[in-house]
Design an enzyme around this catalytic site. Structure first.
Site, PDB file in Angstrom:
ATOM      1  N   GLU A   1     -36.845  62.354  35.939  1.00  0.00           N
ATOM      2  CA  GLU A   1     -36.037  63.515  35.593  1.00  0.00           C
ATOM      3  C   GLU A   1     -34.707  63.072  35.019  1.00  0.00           C
ATOM      4  O   GLU A   1     -34.174  62.038  35.388  1.00  0.00           O
ATOM      5  CB  GLU A   1     -35.746  64.366  36.838  1.00  0.00           C
ATOM      6  CG  GLU A   1     -36.922  65.169  37.322  1.00  0.00           C
ATOM      7  CD  GLU A   1     -36.536  66.063  38.503  1.00  0.00           C
ATOM      8  OE1 GLU A   1     -35.348  66.412  38.625  1.00  0.00           O
ATOM      9  OE2 GLU A   1     -37.423  66.385  39.290  1.00  0.00           O
TER      10      GLU A   1
ATOM     11  N   HIS B   1     -37.890  68.679  33.619  1.00  0.00           N
ATOM     12  CA  HIS B   1     -39.070  68.762  34.472  1.00  0.00           C
ATOM     13  C   HIS B   1     -40.208  68.026  33.779  1.00  0.00           C
ATOM     14  O   HIS B   1     -40.818  68.581  32.864  1.00  0.00           O
ATOM     15  CB  HIS B   1     -39.481  70.218  34.673  1.00  0.00           C
ATOM     16  CG  HIS B   1     -38.775  70.919  35.772  1.00  0.00           C
ATOM     17  ND1 HIS B   1     -39.055  72.204  36.136  1.00  0.00           N
ATOM     18  CD2 HIS B   1     -37.791  70.499  36.601  1.00  0.00           C
ATOM     19  CE1 HIS B   1     -38.261  72.552  37.151  1.00  0.00           C
ATOM     20  NE2 HIS B   1     -37.482  71.543  37.441  1.00  0.00           N
TER      21      HIS B   1
ATOM     22  N   HIS C   1     -31.371  69.961  33.672  1.00  0.00           N
ATOM     23  CA  HIS C   1     -32.234  68.858  34.104  1.00  0.00           C
ATOM     24  C   HIS C   1     -33.626  69.050  33.523  1.00  0.00           C
ATOM     25  O   HIS C   1     -33.972  70.137  33.070  1.00  0.00           O
ATOM     26  CB  HIS C   1     -32.241  68.692  35.626  1.00  0.00           C
ATOM     27  CG  HIS C   1     -32.976  69.763  36.386  1.00  0.00           C
ATOM     28  ND1 HIS C   1     -32.414  70.980  36.668  1.00  0.00           N
ATOM     29  CD2 HIS C   1     -34.221  69.773  36.918  1.00  0.00           C
ATOM     30  CE1 HIS C   1     -33.287  71.706  37.364  1.00  0.00           C
ATOM     31  NE2 HIS C   1     -34.386  70.998  37.524  1.00  0.00           N
TER      32      HIS C   1
ATOM     33  N   ASP D   1     -34.096  73.859  42.961  1.00  0.00           N
ATOM     34  CA  ASP D   1     -33.288  74.253  41.798  1.00  0.00           C
ATOM     35  C   ASP D   1     -32.518  75.537  42.089  1.00  0.00           C
ATOM     36  O   ASP D   1     -31.333  75.643  41.801  1.00  0.00           O
ATOM     37  CB  ASP D   1     -34.179  74.491  40.571  1.00  0.00           C
ATOM     38  CG  ASP D   1     -34.847  73.219  40.078  1.00  0.00           C
ATOM     39  OD1 ASP D   1     -34.378  72.124  40.441  1.00  0.00           O
ATOM     40  OD2 ASP D   1     -35.831  73.340  39.345  1.00  0.00           O
TER      41      ASP D   1
HETATM   42 ZN   LIG Z   1     -35.998  71.326  38.743  1.00  0.00          ZN
END
Ligand SMILES: [Zn+2]
Length: 134
Positions: free
Chosen positions: A28, A76, A74, A87
């Site tokens: 990530e 995925h 961010h 999240d």
């Molecule tokens: Zn996430």
């Protein structure tokens, strides 16, 4: 600091995010977003968020408070741009706008959310030299 809702993201900032997400894959990627005049224009990379065998979102939870930050982004690697429970907890704690980029990390595979996890429509803007005074 303006309380106006963030309505857009600069194309250059978006491309930076997509590129970093591709580079980090399969890990990530996470960063902080900064806005000016209600448009996201800067991506603040955090030391230690790239290529770590740890949830990027957990790292975002440990951020110091930055008054110019408007939210987070961010990636995925799973291919789903929907926020996880983790999240959603981050969203309520920090910032006003949050972007999740899913595989294949292109112009159509990202989504933006508000602090409650409701989807936000962000316009992709072209960087212009115009400076509005006021
Ligand atoms: Zn996430």
């Amino acid at each position: 600091m303006s309380k106006k809702a963030i309505w857009g993201i600069d194309r250059e900032a978006l491309e930076l995010i997509l590129g970093a997400s591709r580079l980090s894959h399969p890990w990530e990627f996470a960063a902080v977003l900064r806005a000016r005049e209600s448009v996201i224009r800067e991506v603040l990379f955090l030391p230690g968020t790239l290529a770590l065998n740890q949830s990027a979102v957990l790292r975002l939870h440990m951020l110091p408070i930055d008054p110019s930050a408007c939210g987070t982004v961010h990636s995925h690697p799973s291919g789903s741009a929907s926020p996880s429970q983790e999240d959603l907890m981050l969203f309520t704690k920090y910032g006003r706008v949050h972007i999740i980029v899913a595989e294949p990390f292109d112009e159509h595979s990202w989504r933006a959310y508000d602090y409650r996890g409701n989807e936000l429509k962000l316009e992709v803007t072209e960087l212009k030299k115009q400076v509005s005074k006021g």
